[in-house]
Write a protein that holds these residues in place. Structure first.
Motif, PDB file in Angstrom:
ATOM      1  N   GLU A 222       0.862  -1.144  -0.116  1.00 22.27           N
ATOM      2  CA  GLU A 222      -0.061  -0.065   0.082  1.00 22.27           C
ATOM      3  C   GLU A 222       0.807   1.209  -0.008  1.00 22.27           C
ATOM      4  OE1 GLU A 222      -3.194   0.032  -0.507  1.00 22.27           O
ATOM      5  OE2 GLU A 222      -3.342  -2.202  -0.256  1.00 22.27           O
ATOM      6  N   SER A 223       2.057   1.283   0.802  1.00 14.86           N
ATOM      7  CA  SER A 223       3.000   2.338   0.581  1.00 14.86           C
ATOM      8  C   SER A 223       4.003   2.143  -0.518  1.00 14.86           C
ATOM      9  CB  SER A 223       3.440   2.495   1.923  1.00 14.86           C
ATOM     10  OG  SER A 223       4.245   1.604   2.528  1.00 14.86           O
ATOM     11  N   ARG A 224       4.002   3.136  -1.457  1.00 11.05           N
ATOM     12  CA  ARG A 224       5.139   2.999  -2.468  1.00 11.05           C
ATOM     13  C   ARG A 224       5.642   4.286  -2.676  1.00 11.05           C
ATOM     14  NH1 ARG A 224       1.701   1.713  -8.247  1.00 11.05           N
ATOM     15  NH2 ARG A 224       0.267   3.545  -7.950  1.00 11.05           N
ATOM     16  N   VAL A 225       6.858   4.402  -3.286  1.00 10.08           N
ATOM     17  CA  VAL A 225       7.445   5.444  -3.549  1.00 10.08           C
ATOM     18  C   VAL A 225       8.388   5.375  -4.797  1.00 10.08           C
ATOM     19  CG1 VAL A 225       9.604   7.048  -2.691  1.00 10.08           C
ATOM     20  CG2 VAL A 225       8.066   5.871  -0.997  1.00 10.08           C
ATOM     21  N   GLU A 226       8.217   6.349  -5.605  1.00 10.68           N
ATOM     22  CA  GLU A 226       8.722   6.534  -7.048  1.00 10.68           C
ATOM     23  C   GLU A 226      10.305   6.511  -6.794  1.00 10.68           C
ATOM     24  OE1 GLU A 226       7.544   9.618  -9.275  1.00 10.68           O
ATOM     25  OE2 GLU A 226       5.267   9.179  -9.480  1.00 10.68           O
ATOM     26  N   ARG A 227      10.973   5.408  -7.184  1.00  8.25           N
ATOM     27  CA  ARG A 227      12.420   5.237  -7.224  1.00  8.25           C
ATOM     28  C   ARG A 227      13.147   6.136  -8.469  1.00  8.25           C
ATOM     29  NH1 ARG A 227      15.553  -0.269  -6.816  1.00  8.25           N
ATOM     30  NH2 ARG A 227      17.835   0.424  -6.526  1.00  8.25           N
ATOM     31  N   SER A 228      12.461   5.944  -9.653  1.00 13.98           N
ATOM     32  CA  SER A 228      13.010   6.430 -10.840  1.00 13.98           C
ATOM     33  C   SER A 228      12.084   6.662 -11.992  1.00 13.98           C
ATOM     34  CB  SER A 228      14.302   5.824 -11.329  1.00 13.98           C
ATOM     35  OG  SER A 228      14.129   4.436 -11.835  1.00 13.98           O
ATOM     36  N   VAL A 229      12.109   7.725 -12.662  1.00 17.50           N
ATOM     37  CA  VAL A 229      11.284   7.810 -13.930  1.00 17.50           C
ATOM     38  C   VAL A 229      12.021   8.165 -15.055  1.00 17.50           C
ATOM     39  CG1 VAL A 229       9.393   9.391 -14.862  1.00 17.50           C
ATOM     40  CG2 VAL A 229       9.391   8.757 -12.610  1.00 17.50           C
ATOM     41  N   GLN A 230      11.815   7.225 -16.075  1.00 13.23           N
ATOM     42  CA  GLN A 230      12.551   7.462 -17.385  1.00 13.23           C
ATOM     43  C   GLN A 230      11.486   7.538 -18.756  1.00 13.23           C
ATOM     44  OE1 GLN A 230      14.635   3.807 -18.540  1.00 13.23           O
ATOM     45  NE2 GLN A 230      15.702   4.945 -20.231  1.00 13.23           N
ATOM     46  N   VAL A 231      11.850   8.910 -19.421  1.00 11.83           N
ATOM     47  CA  VAL A 231      10.851   9.062 -20.525  1.00 11.83           C
ATOM     48  C   VAL A 231      11.714   9.236 -21.933  1.00 11.83           C
ATOM     49  CG1 VAL A 231       9.395  10.925 -21.407  1.00 11.83           C
ATOM     50  CG2 VAL A 231       9.438  10.511 -19.054  1.00 11.83           C
ATOM     51  N   VAL A 232      11.087   8.353 -22.946  1.00 14.09           N
ATOM     52  CA  VAL A 232      11.812   8.616 -24.224  1.00 14.09           C
ATOM     53  C   VAL A 232      10.914   9.159 -25.327  1.00 14.09           C
ATOM     54  CG1 VAL A 232      12.979   7.052 -25.797  1.00 14.09           C
ATOM     55  CG2 VAL A 232      13.433   6.570 -23.321  1.00 14.09           C
ATOM     56  N   ARG A 233      11.320   9.880 -26.238  1.00 17.47           N
ATOM     57  CA  ARG A 233      10.621  10.691 -27.074  1.00 17.47           C
ATOM     58  C   ARG A 233      11.388  10.544 -28.436  1.00 17.47           C
ATOM     59  NH1 ARG A 233       7.784  16.137 -24.863  1.00 17.47           N
ATOM     60  NH2 ARG A 233       6.615  14.972 -23.052  1.00 17.47           N
ATOM     61  N   ALA A 234      10.687   9.980 -29.568  1.00 17.47           N
ATOM     62  CA  ALA A 234      11.167   9.772 -30.900  1.00 17.47           C
ATOM     63  C   ALA A 234      10.330  10.297 -31.852  1.00 17.47           C
ATOM     64  CB  ALA A 234      11.736   8.458 -31.265  1.00 17.47           C
ATOM     65  N   ASN A 235      10.811  11.356 -32.817  1.00 10.98           N
ATOM     66  CA  ASN A 235      10.088  11.604 -33.973  1.00 10.98           C
ATOM     67  C   ASN A 235      10.847  11.322 -35.343  1.00 10.98           C
ATOM     68  OD1 ASN A 235       7.990  13.224 -32.424  1.00 10.98           O
ATOM     69  ND2 ASN A 235       9.370  14.798 -32.320  1.00 10.98           N
ATOM     70  N   GLU A 236      10.310  10.815 -36.262  1.00 12.71           N
ATOM     71  CA  GLU A 236      10.893  10.328 -37.587  1.00 12.71           C
ATOM     72  C   GLU A 236       9.968  10.748 -38.790  1.00 12.71           C
ATOM     73  OE1 GLU A 236      11.573   6.248 -37.507  1.00 12.71           O
ATOM     74  OE2 GLU A 236      12.853   6.069 -35.766  1.00 12.71           O
ATOM     75  N   ASN A 237      10.686  11.509 -39.817  1.00  8.54           N
ATOM     76  CA  ASN A 237      10.013  11.898 -40.992  1.00  8.54           C
ATOM     77  C   ASN A 237      10.963  11.340 -42.360  1.00  8.54           C
ATOM     78  OD1 ASN A 237       7.965  13.149 -39.747  1.00  8.54           O
ATOM     79  ND2 ASN A 237       9.274  15.177 -39.374  1.00  8.54           N
ATOM     80  N   SER A 238      10.353  10.930 -43.136  1.00 11.33           N
ATOM     81  CA  SER A 238      10.898  10.353 -44.419  1.00 11.33           C
ATOM     82  C   SER A 238      10.361  10.631 -45.479  1.00 11.33           C
ATOM     83  CB  SER A 238      11.344   8.629 -44.299  1.00 11.33           C
ATOM     84  OG  SER A 238       9.973   7.929 -44.314  1.00 11.33           O
ATOM     85  N   ASN A 239      11.205  11.237 -46.779  1.00  5.52           N
ATOM     86  CA  ASN A 239      10.247  11.093 -48.210  1.00  5.52           C
ATOM     87  C   ASN A 239      11.240  10.292 -49.018  1.00  5.52           C
ATOM     88  OD1 ASN A 239       8.337  13.093 -47.272  1.00  5.52           O
ATOM     89  ND2 ASN A 239      10.043  14.813 -47.252  1.00  5.52           N
ATOM     90  N   GLN A 240      10.464   9.783 -49.850  1.00  7.84           N
ATOM     91  CA  GLN A 240      11.258   8.845 -50.955  1.00  7.84           C
ATOM     92  C   GLN A 240      10.643   9.233 -52.561  1.00  7.84           C
ATOM     93  OE1 GLN A 240      10.457   4.893 -49.949  1.00  7.84           O
ATOM     94  NE2 GLN A 240      11.885   4.868 -48.344  1.00  7.84           N
TER      95      GLN A 240
END
Length: 545
Positions: free
Chosen positions: A279-297
């Motif tokens: 019932e009692s928890r504590v955030e130990r670590s937070v990891q956020v990953v963002r990726a944007n990809e654009n391609s024209n052929q």
């Protein structure tokens, strides 16, 4: 002067000077014998000054004590010096000033004769161990019942290329009575272990002079079995005391008996417990990953025509297919720490697994308390009340399997198992045997002197002279004898009167003074010329008379 004193003085005067002199001499002899006997029989008790000495030390100690006026005695073994009780401290201080004793088992006195020039570290270490052995041996010998002791110590050695350090050890040999040796063995082990740095009591071995092993290895008092037995006895004694305090005020200390048998578990227990709390928890670590990809052929292609095969001809390219793509990705990872608690418990105590209690109550006492209502039902009800009191006082637990039994019985008069029997008459007599022997010997000496000395003297002095004896008195006969020169023999005894019976005083006088013939023969043997001169003077005095 009172009449009693006058009569006493008159009685002494009637004895005459000779009888008074004899009476005074015997009285002085009796007093001298009694005084010498009292001094000899009541000599001061001696106590041990030093034991295990060499002959040279005994001689030097005797000379020093004699010069100081302190009485001493040497035991039959020739190695123990005794002094009167109460002078031990004074004698030891005096001998310490003189540097005595100087035996081979000396202590720190060894450093007094050690010079610093040419002394190596090994010699210093050996001298230190010898001094320590001597001091410990002296301390052991001061224990009551220990007559002699010898200590050997093996100290730990340090080396540069040795991983494990050698632990010190010791061995002790004592000479004492069997009972004293058995009682003192464990105490000696702890004494030696406390005096030597890094030495454990388990590495000290104690033997007696007969080669019997008294103590070695682990201490039996610290074993698990001995500890369990000791804890059980302590618990049983405590519960019995609780019962005694609860019932003594009501029944009296002599009207009940309680016995307790407790089964105790003394095993060591170690418990480890880890508790998680979701019932009692504590955030130990937070990891956020963002990726944007654009391609024209885009693709271009040349058509397959006849112009491609003509020389110097340029083919015209045409547009091919085109494609466009776009992607956007976001990833988030969160690590949580759950709340946890770790408990480690180590228990070296004890727990009572089962207990049996038996209490007997004097039925006559219950009948006295109940009075006229002392019916069997009333006594049984009172016993039930006593059982409830015992249950409350002892912590009785039926779920644990405890047993209890309270009964009312008739007690036998004159029996009390609580009191400790006093020592018997033989034990008391043996303890004071020396004093009784001295007192009895003194009484016997006084009785013999009084019976064989004073009684015959009083009888001889009190016996009157018979009136039938005729003739001159003893003093007249003595004065009638010729008096020799000052250097000659003393006056002879008077001749025996005719018809007179010899008395006790005459026998005593004849024993103290020889007959005139014997004295004359002795004078002739000693000096004939002087004896002849004395006889001529006596003859001249008789002719002149």
């Amino acid at each position: 002067m009172p009449e009693q004193l006058q009569s006493i003085v008159a009685n002494f005067r009637s004895f005459g000077p000779r009888r008074l002199a004899i009476l005074g001499g015997i009285a002085a002899l009796v007093l001298a014998v009694v005084g010498v006997a009292s001094v000899y029989l009541n000599r001061p008790a001696y106590e041990t000054l030093y034991v295990g000495l060499e002959r040279s030390d005994v001689n030097q100690i005797g000379m020093v004590l004699g010069e100081a006026g302190i009485g001493f005695d040497v035991a039959s073994d020739g190695t123990t010096v005794l002094v009167p009780a109460g002078q031990t401290a004074q004698a030891r201080m005096l001998l310490a000033e003189k540097g005595l004793p100087t035996s081979a088992n000396a202590g720190y006195e060894l450093f007094d004769n050690v010079g610093s020039l040419g002394l190596t570290s090994f010699m210093q270490q050996v001298t230190r161990v010898r001094a320590l052995e001597g001091e410990i041996a002296r301390t052991i010998q001061s224990i009551t019942g220990i007559k002699a002791a010898r200590v050997h110590i093996v100290m730990s050695e340090r080396a540069n290329f040795r991983r494990d350090e050698q632990k010190p050890s010791a061995s002790v040999v004592i000479r004492a009575s069997s009972l004293d040796a058995d009682k003192s063995a464990m105490s000696i082990r702890h004494l030696v272990a406390a005096a030597v740095p890094g030495l454990d009591a388990e590495r000290v071995t104690v033997l007696d002079s007969s080669g019997n092993l008294l103590a070695a290895g682990d201490d039996p008092n610290n074993s698990s079995a001995a500890r369990s037995i000791g804890v059980e006895r302590t618990v049983e004694t405590q519960i019995e005391d609780n019962i005694r305090r609860a019932l003594a005020a009501y029944l009296g200390p002599d009207n009940f008996r309680a016995s307790v048998k407790a089964d105790v578990n003394t095993d060591s227990r170690q418990t480890e417990e880890t508790i998680f709390d979701p019932e009692s928890r504590v955030e130990r670590s937070v990891q956020v990953v963002r990726a944007n990809e654009n391609s024209n052929q885009k693709q271009s292609a040349t058509p397959a025509t006849v112009e491609q095969n003509l020389p110097d001809a340029e083919a015209t390219a045409t547009d091919g297919p085109q494609s466009t793509s776009a992607s956007d990705r976001k990833e988030e990872i969160t690590n949580y720490e759950m709340n946890s608690k770790r408990i480690a418990t180590v228990s070296n105590g004890y727990s009572v697994t089962k207990m049996s209690i038996a209490v007997v109550v004097n039925q006559q006492r219950l009948a006295t308390i109940l009075g006229k209502d002392a019916t069997p039902e009333a006594i049984a009800a009172r016993v039930a009340d006593i059982q409830k009191m015992v249950i409350s006082a002892t912590g009785f637990d039926e779920k644990r399997g405890d047993l209890i039994n309270v009964s009312a019985v008739e007690f036998i008069d004159g029996l009390d198992g609580v009191e400790i029997a006093s020592p018997g008459v033989l034990a008391s007599v043996g303890q004071h045997a020396g004093t009784l022997i001295n007192a009895a010997a003194f009484i016997v000496v006084v009785f013999l002197v009084a019976f064989f000395g004073l009684r015959p003297l009083a009888t001889a002095l009190s016996k009157p002279v018979p009136a039938a004896i005729a003739g001159p008195s003893f003093d007249e006969v003595q004065r009638s004898l010729p008096t020799p020169d000052a250097g000659s023999a003393t006056a002879e005894a008077p001749p025996a009167l005719p018809g007179a019976r010899p008395t006790a005083i005459d026998d005593l006088r004849n024993k103290l003074r020889p007959a005139p013939q014997d004295r004359l023969a002795r004078m002739v043997d000693i000096n004939e010329e002087r004896t002849a001169l004395i006889l001529r003077k006596w003859a001249a005095q008789e002719v002149a008379a």
